[in-house]
Design an enzyme around this catalytic site. Sequence first.
Site, short mmCIF file in Angstrom:
data_model
loop_
_atom_site.label_atom_id
_atom_site.label_comp_id
_atom_site.label_asym_id
_atom_site.label_seq_id
_atom_site.Cartn_x
_atom_site.Cartn_y
_atom_site.Cartn_z
CE1 TYR A 1 1.96 7.20 13.13
CE2 TYR A 1 -0.01 7.27 14.51
CZ TYR A 1 1.00 7.92 13.82
OH TYR A 1 1.04 9.28 13.80
CB SER B 1 -0.90 0.02 1.23
OG SER B 1 -1.54 1.27 1.33
N1 LIG Z 1 -8.80 -1.62 -0.83
C1 LIG Z 1 -7.83 -0.71 -0.90
O1 LIG Z 1 -8.08 0.48 -1.16
C2 LIG Z 1 -6.40 -1.13 -0.68
C3 LIG Z 1 -5.42 -0.11 -0.81
C4 LIG Z 1 -4.07 -0.47 -0.63
C5 LIG Z 1 -3.73 -1.78 -0.36
N2 LIG Z 1 -4.72 -2.74 -0.22
C6 LIG Z 1 -4.27 -4.11 0.03
O2 LIG Z 1 -4.89 -4.98 -0.91
C7 LIG Z 1 -5.02 -6.30 -0.35
C8 LIG Z 1 -6.46 -6.77 -0.51
O3 LIG Z 1 -7.28 -5.84 0.18
P1 LIG Z 1 -8.86 -5.71 -0.05
O4 LIG Z 1 -9.15 -4.27 -0.20
O5 LIG Z 1 -9.33 -6.67 -1.05
O6 LIG Z 1 -9.33 -6.11 1.42
P2 LIG Z 1 -10.57 -6.95 1.96
O7 LIG Z 1 -11.76 -6.76 1.08
O8 LIG Z 1 -10.67 -6.57 3.40
O9 LIG Z 1 -10.06 -8.47 1.80
C9 LIG Z 1 -8.98 -8.92 2.56
C10 LIG Z 1 -8.67 -10.34 2.14
O10 LIG Z 1 -7.55 -10.78 2.90
C11 LIG Z 1 -7.94 -11.99 3.54
N3 LIG Z 1 -7.23 -12.22 4.80
C12 LIG Z 1 -7.09 -11.40 5.87
N4 LIG Z 1 -6.43 -12.04 6.85
C13 LIG Z 1 -6.13 -13.28 6.37
C14 LIG Z 1 -5.48 -14.41 6.91
N5 LIG Z 1 -4.98 -14.41 8.16
N6 LIG Z 1 -5.34 -15.52 6.14
C15 LIG Z 1 -5.84 -15.54 4.88
N7 LIG Z 1 -6.51 -14.51 4.33
C16 LIG Z 1 -6.64 -13.41 5.08
C17 LIG Z 1 -9.43 -11.85 3.78
O11 LIG Z 1 -10.00 -13.13 4.08
P3 LIG Z 1 -11.31 -13.30 5.02
O12 LIG Z 1 -12.50 -13.06 4.12
O13 LIG Z 1 -11.20 -14.68 5.53
O14 LIG Z 1 -11.22 -12.26 6.10
C18 LIG Z 1 -9.84 -11.27 2.45
O15 LIG Z 1 -9.92 -12.29 1.47
C19 LIG Z 1 -4.57 -6.18 1.11
O16 LIG Z 1 -3.23 -6.62 1.22
C20 LIG Z 1 -4.67 -4.68 1.39
O17 LIG Z 1 -3.80 -4.27 2.42
C21 LIG Z 1 -6.02 -2.43 -0.39
#
Ligand SMILES: NC(=O)c1ccc[n+]([C@@H]2O[C@H](COP(=O)([O-])OP(=O)(O)OC[C@H]3O[C@@H](n4cnc5c(N)ncnc54)[C@H](OP(=O)(O)O)[C@@H]3O)[C@@H](O)[C@H]2O)c1
Length: 228
Positions: free
Chosen positions: A148, A135
């Site tokens: 943080y 990110s």
């Molecule tokens: N959305 C944004 O604007 C944004 C911006 C910058 C970076 N990101 C990054 O993009 C990636 C995906 O984010 P997203 O927006 O799609 O988030 P999200 O909708 O909250 O989805 C998070 C995913 O990670 C999985 N996860 C969390 N903890 C886990 C664990 N211990 N073991 C296996 N899976 C786990 C969740 O599974 P469960 O369904 O089981 O919880 C879900 O499939 C993340 O790394 C996030 O930091 C997102």
Amino acid sequence: METVVITGANRGIGLGLVQVFLAKNARVIAACRNPEKATALQELAQNSALEILPLDVADEASITAFIAALEGKPIDILINNAGTLGGDKQSVDNMDYDAWVQAFVVNTIAPFRLSVGLLANLKKSPRPRIISVSSQMGSLAGEGTGHYAYRSSKAALNKVMRGLAAQLKPEGILLCPIHPGWVKTDMGGSNAQISVAQSAAGIYRLIDTLSAAKSGQFLAWDGEELPW
Ligand SMILES: NC(=O)c1ccc[n+]([C@@H]2O[C@H](COP(=O)([O-])OP(=O)(O)OC[C@H]3O[C@@H](n4cnc5c(N)ncnc54)[C@H](OP(=O)(O)O)[C@@H]3O)[C@@H](O)[C@H]2O)c1
């Protein structure tokens, strides 16, 4: 036919990536904590190119079992996508330290563990790539405050991936931490700038065109190089 492993594949950006790679005729191994509850993935699994495997990236035994299940299989692309915000108490006057530790386990340590655990599979590919969804909030160049736990775990992820990129380049393994954009997911919220489909399509392009010259850079979903 390329094989791609995607973690956190049951919703959000991970699910979007599964859809894009299937549409591009890749073989997809979708990893998620609860395959039995992953209804969107189960529907897609009617496509025989999709395999769903259980993986809790915070659980060492689960990672070990996942790596064992893939033993001997070539992997072209590993996408470390699973991530956590690290709880809702991340301010100067209200910090959840246990959630901060958990953020490091999920966002920083798990991508390393999976990357090195699947190296033997990646080495069987003619064009191996490891992409870790980081990110811009982890950029040391920014002055953003708050969050943080999340910011520090993604900054650490960037450092780990930059190191691995340098170490694995001589072996022909390309590697980047990427910023997926501000995406409309459970994590990004409904006010985010781009859709999951836009982000996933951009990330696909980035991975498809990734060159040795770009390996080790911090890239955005649209290919822009970002400051560390
Ligand atoms: N959305 C944004 O604007 C944004 C911006 C910058 C970076 N990101 C990054 O993009 C990636 C995906 O984010 P997203 O927006 O799609 O988030 P999200 O909708 O909250 O989805 C998070 C995913 O990670 C999985 N996860 C969390 N903890 C886990 C664990 N211990 N073991 C296996 N899976 C786990 C969740 O599974 P469960 O369904 O089981 O919880 C879900 O499939 C993340 O790394 C996030 O930091 C997102």
